[in-house]
Structure formats: C-alpha cells, structure tokens
Design a protein around this motif. Structure first.
Motif, PDB file in Angstrom:
ATOM      1  N   HIS A  86       0.923  -1.025   0.170  1.00 35.04           N
ATOM      2  CA  HIS A  86       0.090   0.065   0.148  1.00 35.04           C
ATOM      3  C   HIS A  86       0.513   1.472  -0.165  1.00 35.04           C
ATOM      4  O   HIS A  86       2.207   1.584   0.416  1.00 35.04           O
ATOM      5  CB  HIS A  86      -0.547   0.245   1.284  1.00 35.04           C
ATOM      6  CG  HIS A  86       0.285   0.018   2.431  1.00 35.04           C
ATOM      7  ND1 HIS A  86       0.354  -0.719   2.772  1.00 35.04           N
ATOM      8  CD2 HIS A  86       0.224   0.898   3.384  1.00 35.04           C
ATOM      9  CE1 HIS A  86       0.791  -0.849   4.200  1.00 35.04           C
ATOM     10  NE2 HIS A  86       0.899   0.408   4.082  1.00 35.04           N
ATOM     11  N   HIS A  88       1.147   5.712   1.097  1.00 36.75           N
ATOM     12  CA  HIS A  88       0.082   6.477   2.106  1.00 36.75           C
ATOM     13  C   HIS A  88      -0.244   7.926   2.051  1.00 36.75           C
ATOM     14  O   HIS A  88      -1.116   8.716   2.399  1.00 36.75           O
ATOM     15  CB  HIS A  88       1.242   6.598   3.467  1.00 36.75           C
ATOM     16  CG  HIS A  88       1.548   5.335   3.755  1.00 36.75           C
ATOM     17  ND1 HIS A  88       2.671   4.827   3.216  1.00 36.75           N
ATOM     18  CD2 HIS A  88       1.522   4.303   5.137  1.00 36.75           C
ATOM     19  CE1 HIS A  88       2.588   3.504   3.313  1.00 36.75           C
ATOM     20  NE2 HIS A  88       2.259   2.818   5.091  1.00 36.75           N
ATOM     21  N   HIS A 145       5.112   0.181   0.532  1.00 32.56           N
ATOM     22  CA  HIS A 145       5.847  -1.407   0.908  1.00 32.56           C
ATOM     23  C   HIS A 145       4.603  -2.281   1.779  1.00 32.56           C
ATOM     24  O   HIS A 145       3.571  -1.579   1.695  1.00 32.56           O
ATOM     25  CB  HIS A 145       6.710  -0.496   2.848  1.00 32.56           C
ATOM     26  CG  HIS A 145       5.229  -0.286   3.809  1.00 32.56           C
ATOM     27  ND1 HIS A 145       5.809   0.480   4.858  1.00 32.56           N
ATOM     28  CD2 HIS A 145       4.054   0.900   3.752  1.00 32.56           C
ATOM     29  CE1 HIS A 145       5.078   0.588   5.525  1.00 32.56           C
ATOM     30  NE2 HIS A 145       3.902   0.716   4.761  1.00 32.56           N
ATOM     31  N   TYR A 161       1.657   9.739  11.260  1.00 33.83           N
ATOM     32  CA  TYR A 161       1.509  10.309  10.262  1.00 33.83           C
ATOM     33  C   TYR A 161       1.450  11.836  10.087  1.00 33.83           C
ATOM     34  O   TYR A 161       0.657  12.135  11.543  1.00 33.83           O
ATOM     35  CB  TYR A 161       0.294   9.183   9.157  1.00 33.83           C
ATOM     36  CG  TYR A 161       0.264   8.293   9.040  1.00 33.83           C
ATOM     37  CD1 TYR A 161       1.391   8.104   8.189  1.00 33.83           C
ATOM     38  CD2 TYR A 161       0.378   6.928  10.405  1.00 33.83           C
ATOM     39  CE1 TYR A 161       1.944   5.799   8.350  1.00 33.83           C
ATOM     40  CE2 TYR A 161       0.151   5.579   9.808  1.00 33.83           C
ATOM     41  CZ  TYR A 161       1.159   4.835   8.627  1.00 33.83           C
ATOM     42  OH  TYR A 161       1.044   4.163   8.955  1.00 33.83           O
TER      43      TYR A 161
HETATM   44 FE   FE2 Z   1       2.384   1.464   5.678  1.00 36.84          FE
END
Ligand code: FE2
Length: 195
Positions: A86, A88, A145, A161
């Motif tokens: 995936h 981000h 990743h 995040y």
């Molecule tokens: Fe991730």
C-alpha cells in the motif's frame, strides 16, 4: 512519564517542527528522535489492546491533536498477519514497540501516459525490524511498502503520520498486475485512546 504527558509533549514538539518545515523528508528527520523516545514508554499501549485480533492486524488510534496535523497509531500484528502492499500519500514513521516485523519496500516505475500497464511496482528491499527500529514513508518515491509478521510472537508497531491516516484516501497495489485500488483503512477504535 505517563502516556498522556508523553503525547502532549509530542504534540508540542511536532507542532514546532511543522511550523518551520514543509519538506516531508526534513519533517521525518526531525520527528524521528521523538518517536524513538516514545518507543521506550511502557504505558504507550494499554494491555487489553496488546492482544492481537483473530482475523487481521489491529489498528488503534492512540492520539490525534485537535487540528489533526498528525496522528499516532498502534498496529498489533498477530503471528502470520499481513498488510497488503500500500501507499500513504503523506509522510509517516513506523517504529517497532514489541516483537519483530518484516517490511518490504517497493518503487513505482512509471511507463508514461499511453503505456499499458501504466506503471509497474518493483520490490527494492526487505528488512526485518525489531524493537526500537524505525523506518519511514513519504510520497512519491518512498511511499509503497508491505508489512508482515511472519514470526510466532505478536508484534506491535507505533506509527506517526502527517494526517489522520484512518481517513486518508490511498491505495492498495497489486504487485503482479500493477493495478491499484482505492482504500481508506479505518481505525479499529473510534475515540483516541489518549487525549
Ligand atoms: Fe504503511
């Protein structure tokens, strides 16, 4: 320091960093020592949340400031549990709190507007990370990743995040076909554990 105190301290620190830096890699470099310190806090993840879910990895929102300029999430990985490949679309750091995980990194290779497939996803590295190790993600080139716990013991990772990742539209990539599908991965709790 209690977890509450640690998160308020973290908010002050990250607010200062975000006030003076926009470049994702620079933000990551400045946030990193604060995550390193957070990983040593024994009270970070309540014991009842440290137990893996039976079917999938667990995603618990630990802390999110009012302005949602960042969020801290605990992921609990049961033995054998996996997150598919995936992206981000925001800066992020991943620190190992308990146990070990395997992280595979991928690079997207663009073939141009008219190419079919438009791009391919290529594996570039595989790392086993253990307690205290930190890695990071940011778009466009260091953002894809896959994470897995192939070991017999549960693992816990702490992620910071640059947005509430539980609301962030992003993608799961099929490495074989190069196709991506839209996804929002919601937290397994609705109210942050700490406030
Ligand atoms: Fe991730």
């Amino acid at each position: 320091m209690s977890a509450n105190q640690a998160f308020h301290q973290l908010e002050a620190n990250i607010s200062g960093i975000l006030a003076s830096h926009q470049d994702y890699r620079t933000i990551i470099d400045h946030v990193r020592p604060h995550l390193q310190e957070l990983l040593t806090n024994e009270q970070l993840v309540p014991e009842d949340l440290q137990v893996p879910l039976p079917n999938k990895y667990a995603q618990y929102l630990l802390y999110r400031p009012e302005n949602e300029s960042f969020a801290v999430i605990a992921f609990v990985w049961g033995a054998g549990q996996v997150a598919p490949v995936h992206d981000h679309l925001v800066w992020g750091l991943v620190g190992v709190y308990r146990g070990s995980i395997v992280e595979k990194r991928y690079r997207r290779e663009d073939h141009g507007e008219s190419a079919e497939p438009r791009y391919t996803i290529r594996e570039v590295s595989e790392v086993t990370a253990t307690q205290g190790d930190i890695s990071f993600v940011y778009p466009p080139d260091y953002d894809i990743h896959g994470v897995a716990n192939p070991f017999n013991e549960a693992a816990i990772t702490i992620h910071i995040y640059g947005t509430d990742i539980g609301k962030q539209p992003r993608h799961i990539h099929d490495v074989a076909s190069g196709n991506a599908r839209d996804v929002i991965t919601k937290h397994d709790n609705t109210i942050p554990v700490f406030s």
